[in-house]
Motif scaffolding. Structure first.
Motif, PDB file in Angstrom:
ATOM      1  N   LYS A  26       0.691  -1.111  -0.172  1.00 26.70           N
ATOM      2  CA  LYS A  26       0.054  -0.124  -0.085  1.00 26.70           C
ATOM      3  C   LYS A  26       0.732   1.385  -0.017  1.00 26.70           C
ATOM      4  O   LYS A  26       0.617   2.487   0.686  1.00 26.70           O
ATOM      5  N   LEU A  27       2.049   1.122  -0.319  1.00 23.93           N
ATOM      6  CA  LEU A  27       2.880   2.339  -0.633  1.00 23.93           C
ATOM      7  C   LEU A  27       2.805   3.096  -2.020  1.00 23.93           C
ATOM      8  O   LEU A  27       2.907   2.093  -2.964  1.00 23.93           O
ATOM      9  N   ARG A  28       2.612   4.134  -2.358  1.00 24.96           N
ATOM     10  CA  ARG A  28       2.696   4.751  -3.699  1.00 24.96           C
ATOM     11  C   ARG A  28       4.193   5.344  -3.799  1.00 24.96           C
ATOM     12  O   ARG A  28       5.031   5.696  -3.036  1.00 24.96           O
ATOM     13  N   CYS A  29       4.417   5.234  -5.206  1.00 25.18           N
ATOM     14  CA  CYS A  29       5.724   5.576  -5.796  1.00 25.18           C
ATOM     15  C   CYS A  29       5.639   6.592  -7.014  1.00 25.18           C
ATOM     16  O   CYS A  29       4.421   6.726  -7.748  1.00 25.18           O
ATOM     17  N   HIS A  30       6.794   7.471  -6.861  1.00 26.08           N
ATOM     18  CA  HIS A  30       6.960   8.255  -8.238  1.00 26.08           C
ATOM     19  C   HIS A  30       8.253   7.975  -8.639  1.00 26.08           C
ATOM     20  O   HIS A  30       9.224   8.075  -7.851  1.00 26.08           O
ATOM     21  N   ALA A  74       1.279  -1.213 -13.290  1.00 24.19           N
ATOM     22  CA  ALA A  74       0.374  -0.272 -13.540  1.00 24.19           C
ATOM     23  C   ALA A  74      -0.967  -0.303 -12.511  1.00 24.19           C
ATOM     24  O   ALA A  74      -1.277   1.066 -12.050  1.00 24.19           O
ATOM     25  N   PRO A  75      -1.363  -1.668 -11.828  1.00 20.86           N
ATOM     26  CA  PRO A  75      -2.354  -1.177 -11.031  1.00 20.86           C
ATOM     27  C   PRO A  75      -2.123  -0.099  -9.757  1.00 20.86           C
ATOM     28  O   PRO A  75      -2.968   0.222  -9.083  1.00 20.86           O
ATOM     29  N   PHE A  76      -0.773   0.019  -9.313  1.00 12.16           N
ATOM     30  CA  PHE A  76      -0.451   0.798  -8.394  1.00 12.16           C
ATOM     31  C   PHE A  76      -0.084   2.328  -8.822  1.00 12.16           C
ATOM     32  O   PHE A  76       0.553   3.178  -8.007  1.00 12.16           O
ATOM     33  N   LYS A  77      -0.668   2.519  -9.995  1.00 13.20           N
ATOM     34  CA  LYS A  77      -0.654   3.987 -10.315  1.00 13.20           C
ATOM     35  C   LYS A  77       0.782   4.873 -10.309  1.00 13.20           C
ATOM     36  O   LYS A  77       0.349   5.939  -9.421  1.00 13.20           O
ATOM     37  N   PRO A  78       1.759   4.516 -10.479  1.00 15.65           N
ATOM     38  CA  PRO A  78       3.043   5.066 -10.387  1.00 15.65           C
ATOM     39  C   PRO A  78       2.898   6.634 -10.919  1.00 15.65           C
ATOM     40  O   PRO A  78       2.499   6.663 -12.073  1.00 15.65           O
ATOM     41  N   ALA A 310      11.473  -0.111   4.110  1.00 14.97           N
ATOM     42  CA  ALA A 310      10.720   1.443   3.770  1.00 14.97           C
ATOM     43  C   ALA A 310       9.238   1.391   4.514  1.00 14.97           C
ATOM     44  O   ALA A 310       8.799   2.307   5.099  1.00 14.97           O
ATOM     45  N   TYR A 311       8.545   0.308   4.374  1.00 14.10           N
ATOM     46  CA  TYR A 311       7.107   0.007   4.979  1.00 14.10           C
ATOM     47  C   TYR A 311       7.263   0.457   6.444  1.00 14.10           C
ATOM     48  O   TYR A 311       6.634   1.294   6.917  1.00 14.10           O
ATOM     49  N   LYS A 312       8.505   0.033   7.304  1.00 12.80           N
ATOM     50  CA  LYS A 312       8.647   0.167   8.503  1.00 12.80           C
ATOM     51  C   LYS A 312       8.860   1.454   9.016  1.00 12.80           C
ATOM     52  O   LYS A 312       8.367   2.007   9.924  1.00 12.80           O
ATOM     53  N   ARG A 313       9.664   2.171   7.789  1.00 12.48           N
ATOM     54  CA  ARG A 313       9.989   3.625   8.345  1.00 12.48           C
ATOM     55  C   ARG A 313       8.703   4.452   8.233  1.00 12.48           C
ATOM     56  O   ARG A 313       8.774   5.325   8.818  1.00 12.48           O
TER      57      ARG A 313
END
Lengths: 334, 107
Positions: A26-30, A74-78, A310-313
């Motif tokens: 559930k983390l978004r990326c760019h 694609a499903p995670f809309k970067p 990264a999730y834990k941070r």
């Protein structure tokens, strides 16, 4: 300011796969990349070459692998900032990072992942005395926004895929193309070469082999290029020259980000591929550690482990749960 | 098949004696990298970049430039008549005693 969970510097295969792994958490990326398309070296250097060491694919074309990774992400809309080089990373008082590009675009996130491969691709420039005077004034090393050049007369130099592909593209869009190459052997895919010869026959393209652009003329803007050919000097009046001799990677600004550099790569801890700066990770060819292998499949593994940290941070209070896609499939973002 | 001995001169002029296996389908670029010589091999050995360009100093017979290699060298810098791409030179027993020099890094 673009805000996201993870800013990924480098949109190559490893950066793209990190989007997928982050999405599961559930983390978004760019993603930011200096070249105008995703895929890194796979798109830029060898899109039409087969790769044989991707698990589950006995053979896959590099370009095809990029398409598949894009589909998987694609499903995670970067988000993408393409054609801009990441220049600086600043830390805010709240611990977030701001990554600023060559064009001044700013991206804020609590985590940065550097998936920069061998660095950012810089054009291989021809050696011509007054070349710098005409950069962006008629001389362009990358074709960005091709529509603006449609219908114009232009000179393209080079024998690789980008030179041939763009020469064919513009000749078919009613531009008049002078294609100049140092020999009569082309590195480009043979279909593109055949197409160029065909267009030359139809008079839509003029091919100069054993020829090189040697001089540039003009006042403010490029007005004329002078070729040296086996039959002597040929002047061509044109406002556009694309020297497309390919790109070669340079570590570039990455070296100035306060990261520990060893052998032209970023040193990381193999626990989670974090660098010496907490919250900044380095994955794929850009990192180094004892036993490092520069393979795409190793980069995929590194991306997966880095995302867990990264999730834990980002969610220090949440109990961490490992996601198996076999249980619930992939739930994308709305 | 057995190990062979070759010499590679780096960009500082330092000569390195390398021992390479001739039965592992290796090429010169891979051998240089495994000895941590400063050869990038950016394209992974597909003759699509010139980061493994070497000059051949000896007269061993190990084949001519192939088409892909010729085409790449047409677009490369610092090319000499004895230029080859390291990735296109297979490590075989014919290379015993051969000497190579790394071409300068591209500008």
């Amino acid at each position: 300011m673009i805000k996201t969970d993870i800013v990924i510097i480098g949109a190559g295969p490893v950066g793209l796969f990190a989007v997928f792994e982050a999405g599961l958490m559930k983390l978004r990326c760019h993603l930011i990349d200096a070249i105008p398309q995703a895929g890194g070296q796979l798109s830029e250097i060898y899109p039409k070459k087969p790769i044989y060491d991707i698990p589950g694919y006995p053979t896959v074309l590099a370009g095809e692998l990029v398409d598949k990774l894009m589909e998987q992400a694609a499903p995670f809309k970067p988000g993408f900032t393409l054609g801009e080089r990441a220049e600086t990373i600043d830390e805010l008082p709240n611990g977030n990072f701001v990554v600023t590009t060559s064009q001044g675009t700013k991206h804020e996130a609590p985590v940065v992942m550097i998936a920069g491969g061998l660095g950012s691709f810089e054009p291989r420039k021809p050696i011509i005395e007054n070349l710098l005077d005409f950069e962006q004034k008629g001389v362009n090393y990358i074709v960005k926004d091709p529509d603006q050049y449609q219908g114009k007369e232009m000179v393209i130099s080079g024998g690789g895929d980008s030179a041939l592909d763009w020469a064919v593209y513009f000749a078919e869009k009613d531009s008049f193309v002078h294609l100049v190459h140092r020999s009569d052997r082309f590195r480009a895919h043979k279909d593109s070469v055949a197409k160029a010869y065909e267009l030359a026959k139809l008079g839509k393209l003029k091919l100069y082999t054993f020829a090189e652009v040697k001089q540039l003329k003009g006042k403010q803007q490029l007005e004329k290029v002078i070729l040296e050919t086996k039959d002597g000097t040929v002047p061509i009046e044109t406002e556009l020259w694309f020297p497309l001799f390919g790109l070669s990677p340079k570590l570039g600004p990455i070296a100035d980000w306060g990261l520990e550099i060893e052998k032209n790569a970023i040193a990381v801890d193999t626990f989670d591929y974090q660098t010496n700066r907490s919250g900044i990770f380095a994955i794929g060819d850009v990192n180094t550690y004892p036993g490092k292998l520069k393979l795409i499949l190793c980069g995929f593994h590194e991306a997966t482990l880095a995302v867990q940290s990264a999730y834990k941070r980002i969610n220090p209070d949440k109990k961490f749960t490992l996601k198996y896609t076999t249980v619930q499939g992939v739930q994308g973002f709305d | 098949m057995s190990d062979i001995n070759i010499t590679v001169i780096d960009r500082e002029g330092v000569s390195h004696k390398l021992i390479a296996p001739s039965d592992m389908n290796m090429n010169l670029m891979e051998v240089c990298k495994s000895y941590e010589l400063p050869v990038e091999g950016i394209c992974g050995g597909m003759a699509m970049c010139a980061s493994c360009q070497v000059y051949v100093h000896t007269n061993n017979h190990f084949g001519e430039r192939n088409d892909d290699e010729e085409a790449m060298l047409d677009d490369a810098y610092n090319v000499k008549p004895n230029s080859r791409l390291g990735c296109q030179i297979s490590i075989t027993t014919e290379l015993e005693g051969a000497e190579f020099e790394l071409a300068p890094e591209e500008p």
